[in-house]
Design a protein around this motif. Structure first.
Motif, mmCIF file in Angstrom:
data_model
loop_
_atom_site.group_PDB
_atom_site.id
_atom_site.type_symbol
_atom_site.label_atom_id
_atom_site.label_comp_id
_atom_site.label_asym_id
_atom_site.label_seq_id
_atom_site.Cartn_x
_atom_site.Cartn_y
_atom_site.Cartn_z
ATOM 1 N N GLU A 1 5.882 -2.055 -20.855
ATOM 2 C CA GLU A 1 4.603 -2.215 -21.355
ATOM 3 C C GLU A 1 3.679 -2.355 -20.304
ATOM 4 O O GLU A 1 2.323 -2.048 -20.701
ATOM 5 C CB GLU A 1 4.473 -3.478 -22.104
ATOM 6 C CG GLU A 1 5.625 -3.590 -23.300
ATOM 7 C CD GLU A 1 5.293 -4.937 -24.143
ATOM 8 O OE1 GLU A 1 4.515 -5.636 -23.963
ATOM 9 O OE2 GLU A 1 6.466 -5.251 -24.967
ATOM 10 N N ARG A 2 4.104 -2.691 -19.041
ATOM 11 C CA ARG A 2 2.957 -2.709 -17.851
ATOM 12 C C ARG A 2 2.378 -1.485 -17.561
ATOM 13 O O ARG A 2 3.242 -0.359 -17.611
ATOM 14 C CB ARG A 2 3.443 -3.369 -16.730
ATOM 15 C CG ARG A 2 4.762 -2.758 -16.125
ATOM 16 C CD ARG A 2 5.593 -3.658 -15.105
ATOM 17 N NE ARG A 2 6.419 -2.878 -14.392
ATOM 18 C CZ ARG A 2 7.197 -3.470 -13.450
ATOM 19 N NH1 ARG A 2 7.006 -4.733 -12.732
ATOM 20 N NH2 ARG A 2 8.162 -2.658 -12.893
ATOM 21 N N ARG A 3 1.281 -1.318 -16.902
ATOM 22 C CA ARG A 3 0.793 -0.047 -16.439
ATOM 23 C C ARG A 3 0.447 -0.294 -15.009
ATOM 24 O O ARG A 3 -0.213 -1.072 -14.477
ATOM 25 C CB ARG A 3 -0.378 0.246 -17.084
ATOM 26 C CG ARG A 3 -0.105 0.834 -18.488
ATOM 27 C CD ARG A 3 -1.173 1.286 -19.354
ATOM 28 N NE ARG A 3 -2.332 2.017 -18.648
ATOM 29 C CZ ARG A 3 -3.468 1.903 -18.754
ATOM 30 N NH1 ARG A 3 -4.223 1.002 -19.520
ATOM 31 N NH2 ARG A 3 -4.315 2.769 -18.198
ATOM 32 N N LEU A 4 1.011 0.521 -14.019
ATOM 33 C CA LEU A 4 0.551 0.238 -12.580
ATOM 34 C C LEU A 4 0.206 1.686 -11.941
ATOM 35 O O LEU A 4 0.557 2.802 -12.511
ATOM 36 C CB LEU A 4 2.122 0.109 -11.948
ATOM 37 C CG LEU A 4 2.791 -1.184 -12.288
ATOM 38 C CD1 LEU A 4 4.079 -1.187 -11.730
ATOM 39 C CD2 LEU A 4 1.911 -2.591 -12.042
ATOM 40 N N HIS A 5 -0.815 1.608 -11.141
ATOM 41 C CA HIS A 5 -1.143 2.845 -10.234
ATOM 42 C C HIS A 5 -0.394 2.923 -8.925
ATOM 43 O O HIS A 5 -0.456 1.591 -8.295
ATOM 44 C CB HIS A 5 -2.592 2.860 -9.844
ATOM 45 C CG HIS A 5 -3.470 3.097 -11.247
ATOM 46 N ND1 HIS A 5 -3.074 3.694 -12.337
ATOM 47 C CD2 HIS A 5 -4.857 2.982 -11.181
ATOM 48 C CE1 HIS A 5 -3.844 3.743 -13.297
ATOM 49 N NE2 HIS A 5 -4.925 3.413 -12.544
#
Length: 441
Positions: free
Chosen positions: A388-392
């Motif tokens: 569910e997390r979003r990382l660059h």
């Protein structure tokens, strides 16, 4: 197509022999005239990313017409030109266009031309040479594959862009990722480190205790104990850099960003160009909380930088402290500035970046063979459990460490993995392509 009042275009790009026949036989082709129009064409085999950098052209709109009339063109001439819409075509529109020639024609009663007299000779548009390697751009595009993100390379000595590939995906809004602003995460810590060292504000070894998730002012992913600056860079210690940002304050970070030419986009006229330090303006209206300022020091919160701006930041570390401006046309970029970092600051930061690859968060990614010095970054765009997390995921640095000739920055958007794991292998693969091209020997 549009034309002068009472006239319309009936054919375009006609063969030269047809144009000559119509021009030389006005009686046989009464009512027809030949007009020369300036066209700009791109090599159909050119890499798609290079085409984006070169930009697009189109007919003059109302704003273009007003500008060109002010430059001395006639309305007839404006109808004959294509104007730059983006990229190099836009930034160097006037230089590429050249100047129309003018002549006087003397005709008899039947309209036949008796003689011509040149008043102003034609001035050809300038020849411009890109700094970008189409082969390296193609390699970068292949390395990115279908992933959303960007991969850029720069000459740290000048700021010349060597490659800039990006993939925005179907929901990206048409921006060009190498030039668009994104949350930088820990690759921003290089700026925090340098500003603190220059201001003699860096915490010494033992002054900040990192206890992992229990650390203050910010939690950290690992227990780093009581690191100094060099160890904090290689271990990417959030607790250390959060405390460092509190000691620095916001205005010095903005001042140094301006000095390093990353406070605003470089003006390449690329789709979605953004990034810079406008985030600090909010501080002059409202007092930030301690956590906001600490987050700023680790590249979280109200800060966006483009991959090209990150490359310029690391170029200044690599080249002895000289600010550079990313540019695409050889011989047309602003000259590098005078050194802004002291030798002591550069030694500490560069040692930390080398340690990152040898034994820190960037180790084990295949970069050691290139003597690469760099920094990982994992920007939290959306918190949450895995899936569910979003990382660059970022990785930025230069090679070879002792005599840098290239800066490489990779960012993958909306990832689940860290910068070291997701972006590090891309940097290594690009450096192999660079070496195969004969540049990395």
């Amino acid at each position: 197509s549009a034309g002068p009042p009472g006239r319309r275009s009936v054919a375009r790009e006609v063969p030269r022999e047809v144009a000559l026949r119509v021009s030389l036989d006005p009686e046989g082709f009464r009512g027809f005239a030949v007009e020369a129009r300036a066209l700009r064409r791109l090599d159909p085999d050119m890499d798609p990313n290079t085409r984006v950098l070169l930009g697009t052209t189109g007919p003059a709109d109302a704003r273009d017409t007003a500008r060109l009339l002010g430059e001395g063109l006639t309305r007839q001439e404006i109808l004959a030109v294509s104007v730059g819409r983006s990229g190099v075509e836009r930034a160097f529109d006037g230089a590429l266009r050249g100047e129309f020639g003018r002549e006087s024609a003397y005709r008899d009663l039947h309209g036949s031309v008796l003689s011509r007299e040149t008043r102003d000779p034609v001035v050809d548009g300038e020849d411009l040479r890109l700094t970008v390697s189409d082969a390296l751009n193609g390699a970068a595009r292949g390395i990115l594959g279908g992933s959303r993100g960007a991969l850029v390379a720069m000459d740290p000595r000048t700021g010349a862009i060597l490659a800039a590939a990006g993939n925005d995906g179907p929901e990206g809004g048409g921006v060009f990722p190498p030039a668009a602003g994104y949350l930088p995460g820990s690759v921003f810590k290089v700026l925090t480190a340098a500003v603190a060292l220059e201001g003699d504000l860096a915490p010494g070894a033992g002054e900040v205790e990192c206890r992992g998730a229990r650390s203050r002012p910010l939690p950290c992913s690992h227990d780093h104990g009581r690191p100094g600056m060099r160890e904090a860079i290689s271990g990417s210690c959030n607790a250390y850099f959060g405390e460092t940002a509190l000691r620095i304050g916001v205005r010095p970070l903005e001042d140094w960003a301006r000095l390093l030419r990353i406070d605003r986009p470089p003006g390449l006229r690329l789709p979605g160009e953004g990034g810079g330090t406008d985030w600090t303006q909010a501080l002059y209206r409202n007092e930030w909380e301690r956590t906001d300022l600490a987050n700023l020091g680790i590249g979280q919160g109200p800060v966006n930088l483009s991959p090209l701006q990150v490359a310029a930041l690391y170029a200044a570390v690599a080249n002895g402290g000289r600010p550079v401006t990313p540019h695409l046309v050889a011989g047309r970029g602003p000259a590098p500035g005078e050194p802004v970092f002291s030798p002591a600051t550069l030694w500490t930061v560069r040692a930390g970046l080398e340690d990152t690859v040898l034994r820190g968060t960037g180790s084990g990614k295949g970069l050691e063979e290139f003597r690469f010095a760099g920094k990982t970054g994992t920007a939290q765009v959306k918190k949450g459990p895995p899936g569910e997390r979003r990382l660059h995921a970022w990785f930025a640095g230069y090679a070879p460490a002792e005599d840098p000739r290239i800066v490489v920055v990779a960012v993958l958007l909306d990832q689940q993995e860290s910068g070291g794991d997701a972006a590090g292998p891309l940097v290594a693969e690009f450096l192999r392509a660079w070496r195969r091209a004969g540049e990395g020997r």
